[in-house]
Design a protein around this motif. Structure first.
Motif, PDB file in Angstrom:
ATOM      1  N   VAL A 222       0.839  -1.209   0.000  1.00 57.48           N
ATOM      2  CA  VAL A 222       0.000   0.000   0.000  1.00 57.48           C
ATOM      3  C   VAL A 222       0.869   1.252   0.000  1.00 57.48           C
ATOM      4  O   VAL A 222       0.623   2.200  -0.769  1.00 57.48           O
ATOM      5  N   LEU A 223       1.880   1.286   0.839  1.00 60.57           N
ATOM      6  CA  LEU A 223       2.767   2.448   0.880  1.00 60.57           C
ATOM      7  C   LEU A 223       3.498   2.623  -0.446  1.00 60.57           C
ATOM      8  O   LEU A 223       3.700   3.757  -0.906  1.00 60.57           O
ATOM      9  N   GLY A 224       3.880   1.529  -1.054  1.00 60.62           N
ATOM     10  CA  GLY A 224       4.548   1.617  -2.348  1.00 60.62           C
ATOM     11  C   GLY A 224       3.658   2.247  -3.407  1.00 60.62           C
ATOM     12  O   GLY A 224       4.112   3.087  -4.199  1.00 60.62           O
ATOM     13  N   GLN A 225       2.374   1.856  -3.421  1.00 61.51           N
ATOM     14  CA  GLN A 225       1.447   2.444  -4.390  1.00 61.51           C
ATOM     15  C   GLN A 225       1.214   3.922  -4.110  1.00 61.51           C
ATOM     16  O   GLN A 225       1.093   4.732  -5.036  1.00 61.51           O
ATOM     17  N   ALA A 226       1.159   4.299  -2.831  1.00 65.41           N
ATOM     18  CA  ALA A 226       1.003   5.713  -2.491  1.00 65.41           C
ATOM     19  C   ALA A 226       2.207   6.519  -2.955  1.00 65.41           C
ATOM     20  O   ALA A 226       2.070   7.630  -3.492  1.00 65.41           O
ATOM     21  N   ASP A 227       3.402   5.973  -2.751  1.00 62.36           N
ATOM     22  CA  ASP A 227       4.622   6.674  -3.180  1.00 62.36           C
ATOM     23  C   ASP A 227       4.657   6.848  -4.693  1.00 62.36           C
ATOM     24  O   ASP A 227       5.045   7.915  -5.200  1.00 62.36           O
ATOM     25  N   VAL A 228       4.262   5.814  -5.416  1.00 63.50           N
ATOM     26  CA  VAL A 228       4.240   5.906  -6.881  1.00 63.50           C
ATOM     27  C   VAL A 228       3.267   6.989  -7.332  1.00 63.50           C
ATOM     28  O   VAL A 228       3.572   7.810  -8.211  1.00 63.50           O
TER      29      VAL A 228
ATOM     30  N   ALA B 186      -7.768   1.799   9.822  1.00 64.58           N
ATOM     31  CA  ALA B 186      -8.371   3.053   9.383  1.00 64.58           C
ATOM     32  C   ALA B 186      -7.416   3.917   8.568  1.00 64.58           C
ATOM     33  O   ALA B 186      -7.847   4.597   7.624  1.00 64.58           O
ATOM     34  N   ASP B 187      -6.133   3.923   8.914  1.00 63.46           N
ATOM     35  CA  ASP B 187      -5.190   4.766   8.165  1.00 63.46           C
ATOM     36  C   ASP B 187      -5.080   4.321   6.714  1.00 63.46           C
ATOM     37  O   ASP B 187      -4.955   5.160   5.802  1.00 63.46           O
ATOM     38  N   VAL B 188      -5.128   3.020   6.476  1.00 59.34           N
ATOM     39  CA  VAL B 188      -5.070   2.520   5.103  1.00 59.34           C
ATOM     40  C   VAL B 188      -6.401   2.750   4.394  1.00 59.34           C
ATOM     41  O   VAL B 188      -6.433   3.027   3.186  1.00 59.34           O
ATOM     42  N   VAL B 189      -7.505   2.665   5.127  1.00 59.61           N
ATOM     43  CA  VAL B 189      -8.808   3.034   4.561  1.00 59.61           C
ATOM     44  C   VAL B 189      -8.771   4.482   4.073  1.00 59.61           C
ATOM     45  O   VAL B 189      -9.238   4.800   2.973  1.00 59.61           O
ATOM     46  N   ASP B 190      -8.201   5.373   4.890  1.00 57.87           N
ATOM     47  CA  ASP B 190      -8.087   6.784   4.501  1.00 57.87           C
ATOM     48  C   ASP B 190      -7.226   6.940   3.257  1.00 57.87           C
ATOM     49  O   ASP B 190      -7.520   7.769   2.388  1.00 57.87           O
TER      50      ASP B 190
ATOM     51  N   GLY C  81     -10.227  21.045  -7.510  1.00 55.29           N
ATOM     52  CA  GLY C  81      -9.882  20.556  -6.177  1.00 55.29           C
ATOM     53  C   GLY C  81      -8.754  19.553  -6.141  1.00 55.29           C
ATOM     54  O   GLY C  81      -8.494  18.954  -5.084  1.00 55.29           O
ATOM     55  N   LEU C  82      -8.068  19.352  -7.276  1.00 52.92           N
ATOM     56  CA  LEU C  82      -7.025  18.329  -7.318  1.00 52.92           C
ATOM     57  C   LEU C  82      -5.903  18.582  -6.315  1.00 52.92           C
ATOM     58  O   LEU C  82      -5.467  17.641  -5.631  1.00 52.92           O
ATOM     59  N   PRO C  83      -5.382  19.807  -6.175  1.00 50.38           N
ATOM     60  CA  PRO C  83      -4.320  20.011  -5.174  1.00 50.38           C
ATOM     61  C   PRO C  83      -4.742  19.625  -3.758  1.00 50.38           C
ATOM     62  O   PRO C  83      -3.944  19.060  -3.001  1.00 50.38           O
ATOM     63  N   ASP C  84      -5.986  19.907  -3.399  1.00 46.18           N
ATOM     64  CA  ASP C  84      -6.469  19.526  -2.074  1.00 46.18           C
ATOM     65  C   ASP C  84      -6.528  18.005  -1.929  1.00 46.18           C
ATOM     66  O   ASP C  84      -6.192  17.451  -0.868  1.00 46.18           O
ATOM     67  N   ASP C  85      -6.951  17.314  -2.987  1.00 41.43           N
ATOM     68  CA  ASP C  85      -7.000  15.848  -2.943  1.00 41.43           C
ATOM     69  C   ASP C  85      -5.598  15.263  -2.800  1.00 41.43           C
ATOM     70  O   ASP C  85      -5.391  14.283  -2.072  1.00 41.43           O
ATOM     71  N   VAL C  86      -4.649  15.854  -3.498  1.00 35.93           N
ATOM     72  CA  VAL C  86      -3.265  15.385  -3.409  1.00 35.93           C
ATOM     73  C   VAL C  86      -2.711  15.600  -2.007  1.00 35.93           C
ATOM     74  O   VAL C  86      -2.021  14.732  -1.445  1.00 35.93           O
ATOM     75  N   GLU C  87      -3.022  16.754  -1.417  1.00 35.86           N
ATOM     76  CA  GLU C  87      -2.571  17.023  -0.051  1.00 35.86           C
ATOM     77  C   GLU C  87      -3.168  16.007   0.928  1.00 35.86           C
ATOM     78  O   GLU C  87      -2.474  15.526   1.839  1.00 35.86           O
ATOM     79  N   ARG C  88      -4.416  15.678   0.730  1.00 38.72           N
ATOM     80  CA  ARG C  88      -5.064  14.677   1.590  1.00 38.72           C
ATOM     81  C   ARG C  88      -4.359  13.332   1.459  1.00 38.72           C
ATOM     82  O   ARG C  88      -4.146  12.629   2.463  1.00 38.72           O
ATOM     83  N   LEU C  89      -3.988  12.967   0.246  1.00 35.57           N
ATOM     84  CA  LEU C  89      -3.281  11.709   0.033  1.00 35.57           C
ATOM     85  C   LEU C  89      -1.916  11.729   0.708  1.00 35.57           C
ATOM     86  O   LEU C  89      -1.517  10.755   1.366  1.00 35.57           O
ATOM     87  N   ALA C  90      -1.192  12.826   0.563  1.00 36.85           N
ATOM     88  CA  ALA C  90       0.131  12.928   1.189  1.00 36.85           C
ATOM     89  C   ALA C  90       0.034  12.828   2.708  1.00 36.85           C
ATOM     90  O   ALA C  90       0.857  12.153   3.349  1.00 36.85           O
ATOM     91  N   GLU C  91      -0.961  13.460   3.276  1.00 36.53           N
ATOM     92  CA  GLU C  91      -1.141  13.395   4.729  1.00 36.53           C
ATOM     93  C   GLU C  91      -1.476  11.974   5.174  1.00 36.53           C
ATOM     94  O   GLU C  91      -0.964  11.496   6.202  1.00 36.53           O
ATOM     95  N   ALA C  92      -2.319  11.289   4.414  1.00 28.65           N
ATOM     96  CA  ALA C  92      -2.669   9.915   4.760  1.00 28.65           C
ATOM     97  C   ALA C  92      -1.457   9.001   4.639  1.00 28.65           C
ATOM     98  O   ALA C  92      -1.251   8.120   5.491  1.00 28.65           O
ATOM     99  N   ARG C  93      -0.644   9.215   3.609  1.00 26.66           N
ATOM    100  CA  ARG C  93       0.593   8.424   3.457  1.00 26.66           C
ATOM    101  C   ARG C  93       1.541   8.672   4.612  1.00 26.66           C
ATOM    102  O   ARG C  93       2.123   7.733   5.186  1.00 26.66           O
ATOM    103  N   ASP C  94       1.711   9.918   5.000  1.00 25.73           N
ATOM    104  CA  ASP C  94       2.666  10.253   6.069  1.00 25.73           C
ATOM    105  C   ASP C  94       2.251   9.658   7.408  1.00 25.73           C
ATOM    106  O   ASP C  94       3.106   9.347   8.243  1.00 25.73           O
ATOM    107  N   ARG C  95       0.949   9.504   7.629  1.00 25.95           N
ATOM    108  CA  ARG C  95       0.495   8.899   8.886  1.00 25.95           C
ATOM    109  C   ARG C  95       0.896   7.430   8.997  1.00 25.95           C
ATOM    110  O   ARG C  95       0.933   6.870  10.099  1.00 25.95           O
ATOM    111  N   LEU C  96       1.174   6.805   7.864  1.00 26.18           N
ATOM    112  CA  LEU C  96       1.548   5.392   7.868  1.00 26.18           C
ATOM    113  C   LEU C  96       3.055   5.185   7.971  1.00 26.18           C
ATOM    114  O   LEU C  96       3.505   4.051   8.132  1.00 26.18           O
ATOM    115  N   ARG C  97       3.827   6.252   7.872  1.00 18.56           N
ATOM    116  CA  ARG C  97       5.283   6.126   7.921  1.00 18.56           C
ATOM    117  C   ARG C  97       5.751   5.761   9.329  1.00 18.56           C
ATOM    118  O   ARG C  97       5.201   6.206  10.305  1.00 18.56           O
TER     119      ARG C  97
END
Length: 283
Positions: free
Chosen positions: A161-167, A211-215, A267-283
């Motif tokens: 999952v983290l690998g796909q988020a990074d890609v 939940a973090d991966v659900v997000d 709204g794409l930049p906001d969606d990208v920011e949400r994704l980055a925040e969700a990825r960082d919570r899993l680090r």
């Protein structure tokens, strides 16, 4: 599924579930019931994604062959589905613009073409190629060709999952700078792949991660949906410009479709920011 399961058990469960969905959804797609083709196409895509994402834990030759056959089926389903989406979007747009008298010129030909494309798929479904694919899917459901099956599933799932988020996030700077239809479509595909991966390991029958991966999957889904709306509107505009007379009111239809495509990106930049925040919570 318990957290102590092996990767082999996880992969087998995911694949069996997706094969079951394809079998379950095939009749509705053949009968062209509402959303039937779309639901089957989505299941086929999810299985192709799983075969790719879990590829290090599956034997290469049979996996490659099945992905190829599923790709052929996905392409066959894509023709009627894309025509259906375009006709529905155009129908809604004409109603919004109070140009219902243009339906005969713009929508009816798409409905007719959709019918022909669906008949092609329905004919395939009764043939030897479909029977061979269903037999192969049944074999995979009963026991996929696994390799390295003993690794802890939770560790492997988290890494995937983290690998796909990074890609997905790795594409963002160039995509936002270029903003070409091709680059945006590539980002959409990566976001869809992330979503499918996250959902495969958070929903039954696996439900390993929380939940973090659900997000993370939800953030990928938001990007996929937004970019899908953009692409559908843009392709509609191009279709009208290509096939309709270059005169009002047809030009107004194309222009409005292009406006919708631009609005979808807002709204794409906001969606990208949400994704980055969700990825960082899993680090």
């Amino acid at each position: 599924m318990a957290s102590a399961v092996s990767t082999g058990e996880m992969v087998a469960a995911v694949l069996a579930d997706l094969v079951g969905r394809i079998e379950q959804r095939l009749p509705a797609a053949v009968e062209d019931e509402y959303d039937g083709v779309h639901r089957l196409r989505t299941s086929v895509r999810r299985l192709r994604t799983a075969l790719s994402v879990f590829g290090h834990h599956l034997r290469g030759r049979p996996t490659k062959a099945l992905r190829r056959d599923l790709g052929d089926l996905g392409a066959l389903l894509g023709v009627p589905r894309d025509l259906e989406v375009r006709a529905d979007l155009l129908d809604d747009l004409l109603e919004r613009l109070e140009l219902g008298d243009l339906r005969a010129d713009l929508v009816d030909p798409l409905r007719l073409e959709h019918g022909g494309a669906h008949r092609t798929f329905a004919a395939w479904s009764g043939g030897a190629a479909a029977a061979d694919l269903r037999a192969t899917l049944a074999e995979w459901s009963a026991g996929p060709p696994l390799k390295r099956p003993d690794k802890p599933a939770e560790e492997v799932a988290s890494g995937l999952v983290l690998g796909q988020a990074d890609v997905t996030l790795g594409l963002v700077p160039d995509v936002l700078a270029e903003a070409s239809p091709e680059a945006l479509h590539e980002l959409r595909k990566k976001a869809r792949r992330l979503r499918h991966t996250a959902e495969a390991v958070t929903k039954e029958p696996v439900a390993l991660l929380g939940a973090d991966v659900v997000d993370l999957g939800a953030a990928g889904s938001a990007i996929q949906s937004r970019l899908g709306d953009h692409r559908d509107a843009l392709l509609l505009a191009e279709h009208v410009e290509r096939t309709a007379p270059a005169m009002a009111p047809y030009s107004a239809v194309a222009a409005t479709a292009r406006e919708l495509a631009c609005e979808a990106l807002a709204g794409l930049p906001d969606d990208v920011e949400r994704l980055a925040e969700a990825r960082d919570r899993l680090r």
